[in-house]
Design a protein around this motif. Structure first.
Motif, short mmCIF file in Angstrom:
data_model
loop_
_atom_site.label_atom_id
_atom_site.label_comp_id
_atom_site.label_asym_id
_atom_site.label_seq_id
_atom_site.Cartn_x
_atom_site.Cartn_y
_atom_site.Cartn_z
N ARG A 106 -14.44 0.14 -8.83
CA ARG A 106 -13.43 -0.77 -8.56
C ARG A 106 -12.22 -0.13 -7.99
O ARG A 106 -11.47 -0.88 -7.02
CB ARG A 106 -13.05 -1.29 -10.02
N TYR A 107 -11.83 1.04 -8.35
CA TYR A 107 -10.98 1.91 -7.79
C TYR A 107 -11.13 1.93 -6.26
O TYR A 107 -10.12 2.02 -5.31
CB TYR A 107 -10.69 3.24 -8.30
N ALA A 108 -12.54 2.32 -5.88
CA ALA A 108 -12.91 2.63 -4.37
C ALA A 108 -12.52 1.35 -3.65
O ALA A 108 -12.08 1.56 -2.40
CB ALA A 108 -14.13 3.11 -4.48
N GLU A 109 -13.05 0.15 -4.11
CA GLU A 109 -12.67 -1.06 -3.45
C GLU A 109 -11.17 -1.22 -3.09
O GLU A 109 -10.73 -1.97 -2.22
CB GLU A 109 -13.38 -2.18 -4.25
N SER A 110 -10.25 -0.94 -4.14
CA SER A 110 -9.05 -1.01 -4.19
C SER A 110 -8.27 -0.12 -2.89
O SER A 110 -7.57 -0.43 -2.31
CB SER A 110 -8.24 -0.61 -5.33
N ALA A 111 -8.80 1.22 -2.94
CA ALA A 111 -8.65 1.70 -1.86
C ALA A 111 -8.90 1.42 -0.48
O ALA A 111 -8.03 1.27 0.39
CB ALA A 111 -9.19 3.29 -2.01
N ALA A 112 -10.06 0.69 -0.31
CA ALA A 112 -10.45 0.00 0.88
C ALA A 112 -9.32 -1.10 1.26
O ALA A 112 -9.03 -1.15 2.29
CB ALA A 112 -11.77 -0.46 0.62
N TRP A 113 -8.96 -1.63 0.24
CA TRP A 113 -8.02 -2.81 0.64
C TRP A 113 -6.74 -2.14 1.07
O TRP A 113 -6.02 -2.52 1.90
CB TRP A 113 -8.00 -3.68 -0.49
N LEU A 114 -6.46 -1.16 0.32
CA LEU A 114 -5.08 -0.59 0.63
C LEU A 114 -4.95 -0.30 2.03
O LEU A 114 -4.13 -0.15 2.83
CB LEU A 114 -4.49 0.33 -0.46
N PRO B 240 0.75 -1.15 0.18
CA PRO B 240 0.19 0.04 0.10
C PRO B 240 0.66 1.47 0.01
O PRO B 240 0.37 2.46 -0.40
CB PRO B 240 -0.84 -0.04 1.33
N ARG B 241 2.07 1.49 0.58
CA ARG B 241 2.83 2.56 0.67
C ARG B 241 3.00 3.03 -0.79
O ARG B 241 3.20 3.97 -0.99
CB ARG B 241 4.19 2.09 1.26
N HIS B 242 3.34 2.11 -1.90
CA HIS B 242 3.54 2.57 -3.24
C HIS B 242 2.31 2.57 -4.01
O HIS B 242 2.07 3.48 -5.04
CB HIS B 242 4.34 1.52 -3.75
N ALA B 243 1.28 1.95 -3.78
CA ALA B 243 0.01 1.65 -4.72
C ALA B 243 -1.17 2.77 -4.27
O ALA B 243 -1.75 3.18 -5.28
CB ALA B 243 -0.51 0.43 -4.47
N LEU B 244 -0.81 3.14 -2.93
CA LEU B 244 -2.24 4.01 -2.60
C LEU B 244 -2.21 5.49 -3.31
O LEU B 244 -3.15 5.85 -3.70
CB LEU B 244 -1.90 4.27 -0.94
N ILE B 245 -1.00 5.94 -3.50
CA ILE B 245 -1.02 7.12 -4.17
C ILE B 245 -1.67 7.26 -5.55
O ILE B 245 -2.46 7.98 -6.00
CB ILE B 245 0.23 7.85 -4.13
N GLY B 246 -1.32 6.15 -6.44
CA GLY B 246 -1.63 5.89 -7.77
C GLY B 246 -3.27 5.79 -7.75
O GLY B 246 -3.92 6.35 -8.53
N VAL B 247 -3.68 4.76 -6.67
CA VAL B 247 -5.19 4.46 -6.72
C VAL B 247 -5.94 5.98 -6.44
O VAL B 247 -7.12 6.28 -7.05
CB VAL B 247 -5.45 3.38 -5.73
N SER B 248 -5.44 6.87 -5.38
CA SER B 248 -5.91 8.13 -5.02
C SER B 248 -6.01 8.87 -6.33
O SER B 248 -7.07 9.51 -6.41
CB SER B 248 -5.25 8.51 -4.03
N SER B 249 -4.75 9.25 -6.87
CA SER B 249 -4.98 9.86 -8.10
C SER B 249 -6.05 9.71 -9.25
O SER B 249 -6.55 10.57 -9.69
CB SER B 249 -3.46 9.93 -8.83
N HIS B 250 -6.33 8.45 -9.51
CA HIS B 250 -7.24 8.11 -10.40
C HIS B 250 -8.62 7.94 -10.11
O HIS B 250 -9.43 8.27 -10.67
CB HIS B 250 -6.85 6.64 -10.89
N LEU B 251 -8.58 7.75 -8.93
CA LEU B 251 -10.09 8.11 -8.16
C LEU B 251 -10.44 9.73 -8.33
O LEU B 251 -11.65 9.92 -8.49
CB LEU B 251 -10.04 7.97 -6.77
N ALA B 252 -9.41 10.39 -8.12
CA ALA B 252 -9.62 12.10 -8.23
C ALA B 252 -10.32 12.11 -9.52
O ALA B 252 -11.07 12.90 -9.83
CB ALA B 252 -8.53 12.50 -7.91
N ILE B 253 -9.53 11.63 -10.59
CA ILE B 253 -9.89 11.77 -12.08
C ILE B 253 -11.50 11.36 -12.24
O ILE B 253 -12.11 12.04 -12.88
CB ILE B 253 -8.88 11.02 -12.71
#
Length: 434
Positions: A198-206, A163-176
């Motif tokens: 799908r992105y929100a569920e990934s954020a939940a997991w992270l 999550p340390r590396h993936a969370l920022i990318g997931v967050s950025s694309h959720l914003a878009i």
């Protein structure tokens, strides 16, 4: 209901992602570090939580935040100033809670970049009603194809790096996606919010893997709402499964079982790997409730639906991690839940080497479970050694979930600190906390 301020929420949750990137696995750990820099214990975990939820902008702490995160103070202060100037915008989730946007940075490293802060600008500049941020000018189909491909890449980043590396990318694309959903026509919106789910569920997991269950629960709820709006029954079933996992982690096994059964109510409509994942989870819940025979039958049934994904990018859909080796790891968990520690040890030692290399955190989590089995079998030396093997992965990826499991195990082993391996585990954890 008060108007939502997406810019403040994004900035606050960027802080959460940056905190993880800087190695602070919990809000309390970061609060302690900032108090240390300030030379006074005035900052609470609750206040850090308010920053990360976007409730408050931490103006008085910006200098110490910049120091603790190793980011330029001038850039941080400029971003905070833009957030304060941004005007609220009504939530796109009519009748539900306001969207809780999170980090808006594209970098997947710990470094602060000008691009990361710059992403906040266009969203704020276009925040007033009637003004477009310009996202809708891009071809919608091309954007969705791009974001779909990026989701697979981020799933792989999560499996490899955590999550340390993936969370920022997931967050950025959720914003878009959130910005896009606010601008496009009603007929096109389901496709956008379906991908946003799908992105929100990934954020939940992270967040869950970062050991932040409250944020995980919020994002699972948001994913469920978006899946329902998008008429995506498969995604809706997956969010029920994820809520079941969260209930089980909290010890609410009756609720977890009901949610798992609801998730597979129409399981003929679900992809095979997803059905396998739900069956495996239901097996572990039943084992925790004393139904070991039932749980083993469910695991046997899951094998016929198991994933063959060795790339770790979820090309087979949700549940792609549910490979035969993963199922056999969960068999060890069921043995452990039923009090069969020696059987669990044998099972873990067979299943761990068979895991595809990309699923390194599954391996680390399995190592922690193996360590627990060794401890229950009366082998503290082997328990500590197994936990020590998992610790570097937990630290490197920012998996607070795995780190918390290791810490709990270490606490149970502390009375046996005279054993050299146990002493080594305790000393390593203490050094990391210093």
């Amino acid at each position: 209901m008060a108007a939502a301020n997406p810019a403040r929420a994004r900035f606050g949750a960027w802080l959460a992602a940056a905190r993880l990137n800087a190695g602070y696995l919990t809000q309390q750990a970061w609060a302690d570090a900032l108090n240390g820099l300030a030379g006074a214990a005035t900052l609470t975990r609750a206040e850090v939580g308010r920053w990360e939820r976007g409730v408050r902008v931490p103006d008085a702490w910006l200098g110490l935040i910049a120091e603790s995160l190793n980011v330029p103070l001038a850039d941080l202060a400029a971003a905070a100033a833009r957030v304060r100037r941004a005007r609220p915008r009504p939530s796109a989730s009519v009748g539900g809670p306001p969207w809780r946007g999170i980090a808006s940075a594209e970098s997947t490293t710990a470094a602060w970049s000008a691009d990361a802060i710059g992403i906040l600008g266009p969203i704020q500049d276009g925040a007033s009603p009637g003004r477009s941020s310009g996202l809708s000018g891009a071809p919608l189909e091309d954007l969705l194809v791009y974001l779909d491909e990026q989701w697979h890449a981020l799933v792989k980043a999560d499996n490899l790096l955590g999550p340390r590396h993936a969370l920022i990318g997931v967050s950025s694309h959720l914003a878009i996606l959130q910005e896009l959903a606010a601008e496009i026509s009603e007929t096109k919106r389901p496709a956008v919010i379906g991908l946003a789910a799908r992105y929100a569920e990934s954020a939940a997991w992270l967040y869950e893997d970062s050991d932040d269950p409250s944020a995980a629960a919020r994002w699972t709820t948001q994913a469920m709402e978006w899946a329902y709006q998008a008429h995506d029954d498969v995604m809706l079933a997956w969010t029920l499964f994820r809520r079941s996992q969260q209930a089980a982690a909290s010890g609410h096994h009756a609720e977890a079982l009901g949610l798992a059964q609801a998730a597979r109510r129409d399981d003929e409509e679900l992809p095979g790997p997803m059905r396998a994942a739900v069956l495996v989870h239901e097996a572990t819940v039943r084992a925790a409730r004393g139904g070991s025979a039932e749980s083993l039958c469910l695991l046997d049934g899951a094998h016929a639906l198991a994933s063959t994904d060795v790339a770790g990018d979820a090309r087979y859909g949700h549940g792609s991690y549910c490979t035969p080796a993963y199922i056999e790891l969960q068999r060890g968990r069921c043995y452990l839940a039923s009090g069969r520690a020696h059987a669990a040890i044998d099972q873990y030692e067979r299943a761990l080497p068979a895991l595809p290399p990309v699923y390194r955190r599954d391996r680390a989590a399995g190592q922690v479970s193996l360590a627990v089995a060794y401890a229950r079998a009366g082998h503290p030396d082997q328990a500590a050694a197994a936990a020590l093997e998992a610790l570097p992965i937990a630290q490197a990826t920012g998996s607070g979930r795995i780190h918390a499991g290791i810490t709990r195990l270490a606490d149970t082993l502390r009375p046996q600190a005279s054993v050299s391996e146990v002493r080594a585990l305790l000393d390593t954890l203490d050094a990391g906390a210093a």
